[in-house]
Design an enzyme around this catalytic site. Structure first.
Site, PDB file in Angstrom:
ATOM      1  N   HIS A 131       0.872  -1.182   0.000  1.00  0.00           N
ATOM      2  CA  HIS A 131       0.000   0.000   0.000  1.00  0.00           C
ATOM      3  C   HIS A 131       0.915   1.240   0.000  1.00  0.00           C
ATOM      4  O   HIS A 131       0.916   2.030   0.933  1.00  0.00           O
ATOM      5  CB  HIS A 131      -0.940  -0.033   1.210  1.00  0.00           C
ATOM      6  CG  HIS A 131      -2.141   0.859   1.094  1.00  0.00           C
ATOM      7  ND1 HIS A 131      -3.439   0.407   1.243  1.00  0.00           N
ATOM      8  CD2 HIS A 131      -2.249   2.189   0.859  1.00  0.00           C
ATOM      9  CE1 HIS A 131      -4.282   1.423   1.109  1.00  0.00           C
ATOM     10  NE2 HIS A 131      -3.586   2.517   0.878  1.00  0.00           N
TER      11      HIS A 131
ATOM     12  N   GLU B 161      -4.443  -0.205  -5.287  1.00  0.00           N
ATOM     13  CA  GLU B 161      -4.624   0.898  -6.234  1.00  0.00           C
ATOM     14  C   GLU B 161      -3.363   1.209  -7.047  1.00  0.00           C
ATOM     15  O   GLU B 161      -2.805   2.311  -6.957  1.00  0.00           O
ATOM     16  CB  GLU B 161      -5.084   2.163  -5.499  1.00  0.00           C
ATOM     17  CG  GLU B 161      -6.399   1.996  -4.790  1.00  0.00           C
ATOM     18  CD  GLU B 161      -6.863   3.263  -4.063  1.00  0.00           C
ATOM     19  OE1 GLU B 161      -6.152   4.284  -4.112  1.00  0.00           O
ATOM     20  OE2 GLU B 161      -7.939   3.222  -3.445  1.00  0.00           O
TER      21      GLU B 161
ATOM     22  N   ASN C  27     -12.089  -0.545  -4.785  1.00  0.00           N
ATOM     23  CA  ASN C  27     -12.092   0.664  -3.973  1.00  0.00           C
ATOM     24  C   ASN C  27     -12.909   1.680  -4.744  1.00  0.00           C
ATOM     25  O   ASN C  27     -12.519   2.100  -5.839  1.00  0.00           O
ATOM     26  CB  ASN C  27     -10.668   1.190  -3.762  1.00  0.00           C
ATOM     27  CG  ASN C  27      -9.807   0.229  -2.956  1.00  0.00           C
ATOM     28  OD1 ASN C  27     -10.260  -0.829  -2.528  1.00  0.00           O
ATOM     29  ND2 ASN C  27      -8.562   0.602  -2.739  1.00  0.00           N
TER      30      ASN C  27
ATOM     31  N   GLU D  34     -12.668  -0.820  -0.263  1.00  0.00           N
ATOM     32  CA  GLU D  34     -12.674   0.537   0.309  1.00  0.00           C
ATOM     33  C   GLU D  34     -13.900   1.274  -0.187  1.00  0.00           C
ATOM     34  O   GLU D  34     -14.245   1.174  -1.378  1.00  0.00           O
ATOM     35  CB  GLU D  34     -11.450   1.372  -0.119  1.00  0.00           C
ATOM     36  CG  GLU D  34     -10.172   1.027   0.580  1.00  0.00           C
ATOM     37  CD  GLU D  34      -9.018   1.945   0.174  1.00  0.00           C
ATOM     38  OE1 GLU D  34      -9.245   3.114  -0.187  1.00  0.00           O
ATOM     39  OE2 GLU D  34      -7.877   1.454   0.206  1.00  0.00           O
TER      40      GLU D  34
END
Ligand code: IFM
Length: 444
Positions: free
Chosen positions: A122, A167, A293, A354
């Site tokens: 992350h 992401e 997300n 998310e």
């Protein structure tokens, strides 16, 4: 009466965080520096000169935070493992104290009846790897696979499912194209080798995970893209943006091929990054679930400036979060239906990894967050009613935390308020609301 949502009986309720955003303790127990430590030290890089050096001090207060999770009745907790805590220079010697922290965390979660869902990357790349090229260097993908083996050898007996990357779109574009995030590179489209090397890292790590009998997930930040008008020029710009934001990070994994990025002027081999056999390495291990997300849809118009092939424009007449992101819950339904249309049988089960809303620095009123979460859960339930297989929902975030370039105070995403001066945690109205939603779902 608590809110009820028409979701499957075995639906999993969770909350999410990430290491650099909550842990603090950046110089403790042998942790090495990450790109975010370096970036935060750069004058002007982060609002108010903040950093994640202390953040929520979760490294020391994880037991208290797990009690907050237990109070919510969570099924699962999504957190991330700091690569530089485990391997201080990203490769080579393992730091036993760093691994031991995650060992304690996992055991404490299991003791509380909460399934750990770790993310392996992350955004906090070990600085030593950045010094040798970071994600622009193909070797980083191989080092990620080694790191995955180290971590799963230790925790894989207790943790069934793993998210490889968080992401990669945001990390590539904010970190390598625009310089808004660490490592602060401004390469524009020439950043795209970083996208490919992250996807390659995902594929190599997926093989490591599957070899150990573990489930593989990827958490992509996805956005339904809508043209600003019905004009052909806006439609073309929207297609180009959709390919960059959504398809670039999902097609190779689910379909084994890259989307056509020629409208962006990007060469097919992503500036020489794609080698023969790479797309098979990314695709063949397969994905057990796709993490989504979701924050907002994106409206796109034809370019008004020569340097980009699209303009991103606001969506007026809807509420906006503190970040200025438009609140359009039905876009989540649309996104999930589009994924089914786009990927068909290749689409694995989905989990929302998310979803949440930032408000400014106040504990109350918290009603806009409740409204946001509730509307998105209804939107999710509508997609489920249409036959989409969604297994769980992890709200972002459990705690107010270090919101990257925005620092500690301006974007509060937590169900729990954190006073960063005292580290006092205060559950917000949305905490009680989410607890009641979970309880009502179980009691039905
Ligand atoms: O805080 C971030 C998180 O790290 C990644 N997804 C979006 C969140 C809100 O900006």
């Amino acid at each position: 009466m608590p809110d009820r949502y028409d979701l499957p009986a075995n639906f999993r309720w969770g909350a999410a965080t990430a290491a650099y955003q909550i842990e603090g303790a950046v110089e403790e127990d042998g942790r090495g520096p990450s790109v975010w430590d370096t970036f935060c030290a750069r004058p002007g890089a982060v609002r108010d000169g903040h950093s994640g050096a202390v953040a929520c001090d979760h490294y020391h207060r994880y037991a208290e935070d797990i009690e907050l999770m237990r109070g919510l009745g969570l099924d699962g907790y999504r957190f991330s493992i700091a690569w530089p805590r485990v391997l201080p220079t990203g490769r080579g010697a393992v730091n036993p104290a760093g691994l031991a922290f995650y060992d304690r965390l996992v055991d404490a979660l299991l003791e509380a009846g909460i399934t750990p869902l770790p993310t392996l990357f992350h955004w906090d790349l070990p600085q030593a790897l950045e010094d040798s090229g970071g994600w622009l260097d193909r070797d980083t993908a191989h080092r990620f696979a080694d790191y995955t083996a180290v971590v799963t050898d230790r925790l894989g007996d207790r943790v069934p499912a793993w998210i490889t990357l968080n992401e990669p779109f945001v990390h590539t574009v904010y970190g390598y194209a625009l310089g808004i995030h660490a490592p602060g590179r401004t390469l524009m489209f020439e950043s795209l080798p970083a996208a490919h090397h992250q996807l390659l890292a995902h594929g190599l790590a997926a093989t490591v995970l599957h070899d150990r009998g573990l489930e593989v997930m990827l958490a992509n930040n996805l956005t339904p893209v809508e043209p600003a008008t019905g004009s052909p020029a806006d439609a073309a710009a929207a297609d180009a943006y959709d390919a960059l934001h959504n398809r670039l990070f999902t097609d190779p994994v689910l379909l084994g091929r890259y989307p056509d990025l020629s409208a962006l002027g990007v060469p097919d081999d992503l500036y020489g990054a794609i080698h023969s056999g790479d797309t098979e390495l990314i695709h063949t291990p397969g994905l057990d679930a796709l993490g989504i997300n979701f924050y907002n849809p994106t409206r796109v118009a034809a370019p008004t400036q020569p340097d980009l092939p699209f303009d991103l424009v606001d969506i007026p007449d809807v509420p906006h979060t503190a970040f200025g992101w438009p609140v359009v819950p039905e876009a989540l339904t649309r996104l999930l239906l589009t994924l089914r249309d786009r990927y068909g049988q290749a689409l694995p089960p989905l989990t929302v990894t998310e979803n949440g809303c930032s408000l400014t620095e106040t504990t109350t009123p918290d009603q806009p967050r409740i409204d946001f979460l509730s509307a998105h859960l209804h939107a999710l339930a509508r997609a489920v009613a249409e036959g989409i297989d969604v297994r769980g929902y992890y709200t972002w975030s459990l705690l107010d935390n270090f919101e990257w370039a925005e620092g500690l105070l301006s974007q509060r995403f937590g169900l729990v308020h954190v006073d960063f001066a005292t580290q006092k945690r205060t559950p917000k109205a949305s905490y009680a609301w989410y607890r009641d939603v979970i309880a009502a779902h179980r009691g039905r």
